[in-house]
Design an enzyme around this catalytic site. Structure first.
Site, PDB file in Angstrom:
ATOM      1  N   LYS A   6       0.847  -1.208   0.000  1.00 17.24           N
ATOM      2  CA  LYS A   6       0.000   0.000   0.000  1.00 17.24           C
ATOM      3  C   LYS A   6       0.866   1.235   0.000  1.00 17.24           C
ATOM      4  CE  LYS A   6       0.719   1.194   4.589  1.00 17.24           C
ATOM      5  NZ  LYS A   6       1.507   2.334   5.034  1.00 17.24           N
ATOM      6  N   PRO A  15       9.784  -4.265  -0.047  1.00 14.46           N
ATOM      7  CA  PRO A  15      10.866  -4.073   0.929  1.00 14.46           C
ATOM      8  C   PRO A  15      10.310  -3.855   2.341  1.00 14.46           C
ATOM      9  CG  PRO A  15      10.696  -2.172  -0.549  1.00 14.46           C
ATOM     10  CD  PRO A  15       9.708  -3.183  -1.038  1.00 14.46           C
ATOM     11  N   GLY A  70       7.337   1.421   4.899  1.00 14.37           N
ATOM     12  CA  GLY A  70       6.024   2.075   5.027  1.00 14.37           C
ATOM     13  C   GLY A  70       5.051   1.608   3.962  1.00 14.37           C
ATOM     14  N   LEU A  71       5.368   0.464   3.342  1.00 16.82           N
ATOM     15  CA  LEU A  71       4.515  -0.053   2.258  1.00 16.82           C
ATOM     16  C   LEU A  71       3.589  -1.168   2.744  1.00 16.82           C
ATOM     17  CD1 LEU A  71       7.288  -0.095  -0.504  1.00 16.82           C
ATOM     18  CD2 LEU A  71       5.393   1.526  -0.313  1.00 16.82           C
ATOM     19  N   GLY A  77       4.130  -4.218   3.925  1.00 19.64           N
ATOM     20  CA  GLY A  77       4.402  -5.603   3.516  1.00 19.64           C
ATOM     21  C   GLY A  77       4.021  -6.636   4.574  1.00 19.64           C
ATOM     22  N   SER A 101       0.254  -6.751   5.160  1.00 16.17           N
ATOM     23  CA  SER A 101      -0.409  -7.381   4.013  1.00 16.17           C
ATOM     24  C   SER A 101      -0.227  -8.898   4.059  1.00 16.17           C
ATOM     25  CB  SER A 101       0.185  -6.814   2.721  1.00 16.17           C
ATOM     26  OG  SER A 101      -0.347  -7.478   1.610  1.00 16.17           O
ATOM     27  N   ASP A 116      -2.546  -1.732  10.652  1.00 17.11           N
ATOM     28  CA  ASP A 116      -2.767  -1.658   9.199  1.00 17.11           C
ATOM     29  C   ASP A 116      -3.367  -2.946   8.616  1.00 17.11           C
ATOM     30  OD1 ASP A 116      -1.548   0.777   9.360  1.00 17.11           O
ATOM     31  OD2 ASP A 116       0.275   0.199   8.314  1.00 17.11           O
TER      32      ASP A 116
HETATM   33  O1  C5P Z   1      -0.121  -1.480  15.142  1.00 23.42           O
HETATM   34  P1  C5P Z   1       1.311  -1.684  14.807  1.00 23.42           P
HETATM   35  O2  C5P Z   1       1.927  -2.813  15.588  1.00 23.42           O
HETATM   36  O3  C5P Z   1       1.581  -1.806  13.346  1.00 23.42           O
HETATM   37  O4  C5P Z   1       2.049  -0.365  15.264  1.00 23.42           O
HETATM   38  C1  C5P Z   1       3.446  -0.279  15.428  1.00 23.42           C
HETATM   39  C2  C5P Z   1       3.761   0.872  16.359  1.00 23.42           C
HETATM   40  O5  C5P Z   1       3.426   2.123  15.740  1.00 23.42           O
HETATM   41  C3  C5P Z   1       2.952   0.869  17.656  1.00 23.42           C
HETATM   42  O6  C5P Z   1       3.626   0.162  18.651  1.00 23.42           O
HETATM   43  C4  C5P Z   1       2.847   2.332  18.005  1.00 23.42           C
HETATM   44  O7  C5P Z   1       4.022   2.755  18.645  1.00 23.42           O
HETATM   45  C5  C5P Z   1       2.820   3.018  16.652  1.00 23.42           C
HETATM   46  N1  C5P Z   1       1.452   3.355  16.181  1.00 23.42           N
HETATM   47  C6  C5P Z   1       0.781   4.413  16.760  1.00 23.42           C
HETATM   48  N2  C5P Z   1      -0.478   4.740  16.310  1.00 23.42           N
HETATM   49  C7  C5P Z   1      -1.046   4.052  15.292  1.00 23.42           C
HETATM   50  C8  C5P Z   1      -0.364   2.979  14.693  1.00 23.42           C
HETATM   51  C9  C5P Z   1       0.892   2.651  15.159  1.00 23.42           C
HETATM   52  O8  C5P Z   1       1.280   5.060  17.688  1.00 23.42           O
HETATM   53  N3  C5P Z   1      -2.254   4.421  14.859  1.00 23.42           N
END
Ligand code: C5P
Length: 285
Positions: A10, A94, A98-99, A101, A104, A136
């Site tokens: 994405k 990669p 920020g894509l 991966g 997904s 995500d």
């Molecule tokens: O949800 P995910 O594990 O992908 O998020 C990784 C880190 O990014 C979280 O531990 C948090 O620190 C930060 N995050 C956030 N707010 C979001 C999504 C992610 O602070 N909406």
């Protein structure tokens, strides 16, 4: 019999942070678009009840920290299944770009295990489970073009963009930790930019209009974390790359157009390992 599915990447066409939540996560308003850069995930039943995976990229861990394994274990725990599964992941997206991966891959693992184990959960039911894996992941159960709110898990599908729309994608040779990028954001420092004008422009389907309103609050955080990022941005500006935007917390950068339209010789020598390619909106619906 093994089954396989593409696992699309994405880009974030818009990403604003609207607040910090008591649980430590951030509330956001973001538009996610699935693009046709994709990994492939194969899955097969294992008779011994084990959940295992292999990956053709040796830098990707294949233990319990991989979101593919976590997704399958979660689905099994939630449904009381005893079944085993074997995944084989072919990586093209990669990591740390920020894509999306890893997220997904987790969504694709839920879909494949749900099918192979004949569990029969709906996409919405899988999306509820997906929230527990990462912010995500629910988006990838819907795919296409979506507005994502809350910490990312409140997903509203938007009318798809034309599949022939093209994006230049730059993948720099550094990674940015999502958690580190969010930690740099001080929600009291700035007033959130409203998403509505961008959404209105997006619905007009005129890329010239909406690309100029594309925005990503994480660009501020990325430039604090990775000094090469503002340097690259400066060169992109000098070469008149139109509205280059970070995807997620980076490091990947996208712009509306095709990489072939531009001369990269003034940029790539300064950033050994920088990859450029042209992608389209994913045509998987
Ligand atoms: O949800 P995910 O594990 O992908 O998020 C990784 C880190 O990014 C979280 O531990 C948090 O620190 C930060 N995050 C956030 N707010 C979001 C999504 C992610 O602070 N909406």
């Amino acid at each position: 019999m093994s089954i396989a599915s593409k696992s699309y990447a994405k880009i974030n066409l818009f990403l604003e942070i609207t607040g910090k939540r008591p649980d430590g996560y951030h509330d956001l308003e973001s538009v996610f678009l699935e693009i046709d850069l994709a990994d492939t995930l194969e899955a097969d039943i294992r008779d011994d009840g084990e959940i295992r995976m292999t990956c053709d990229d040796a830098s990707i861990p294949v233990d319990d920290t991989n979101l593919v394994i976590r997704a399958a274990k979660l689905l099994r725990a939630e449904t009381g299944s005893q079944a085993g599964i074997f995944f084989n992941l072919h990586k093209k997206i990669p990591a740390g770009g920020g894509l999306g991966g890893g997220s997904s891959n987790a969504a694709t693992a839920l879909i494949l295990a749900n099918q192979l184990w004949r569990i029969g959960l709906s996409r919405n039911e899988l999306a509820k489970l997906a929230e527990k894996i990462g912010s995500d992941v629910p988006f990838f159960l819907h795919g296409g073009l979506c507005l994502c709110e809350g910490r990312g898990e409140k997903v509203t599908p938007l009318t798809a963009l034309n599949h022939d729309i093209k994006f230049g994608l730059l993948m720099p040779p550094w990674i940015i930790s999502t958690a580190a990028a969010y930690a740099k954001i001080d929600v009291h420092r700035t007033k959130p930019i409203p998403i509505r004008p961008f959404l209105d422009a997006l619905m007009s389907k005129d890329p010239q209009q909406w690309a100029a309103l594309a925005f990503n609050r994480m660009e501020y955080a990325a430039s604090k974390i990775e000094p090469r990022y503002p340097l690259l941005n400066h060169l992109l500006e000098r070469e008149k790359i139109p509205h280059p935007r970070l995807s997620g917390s980076g490091s990947a950068i996208w712009f509306h157009g095709e990489t072939e339209q531009y001369d990269w010789t003034a940029i790539t020598p300064s950033f050994p390992g920088l990859q450029t390619c042209t992608v389209s909106a994913a045509n998987n619906t």
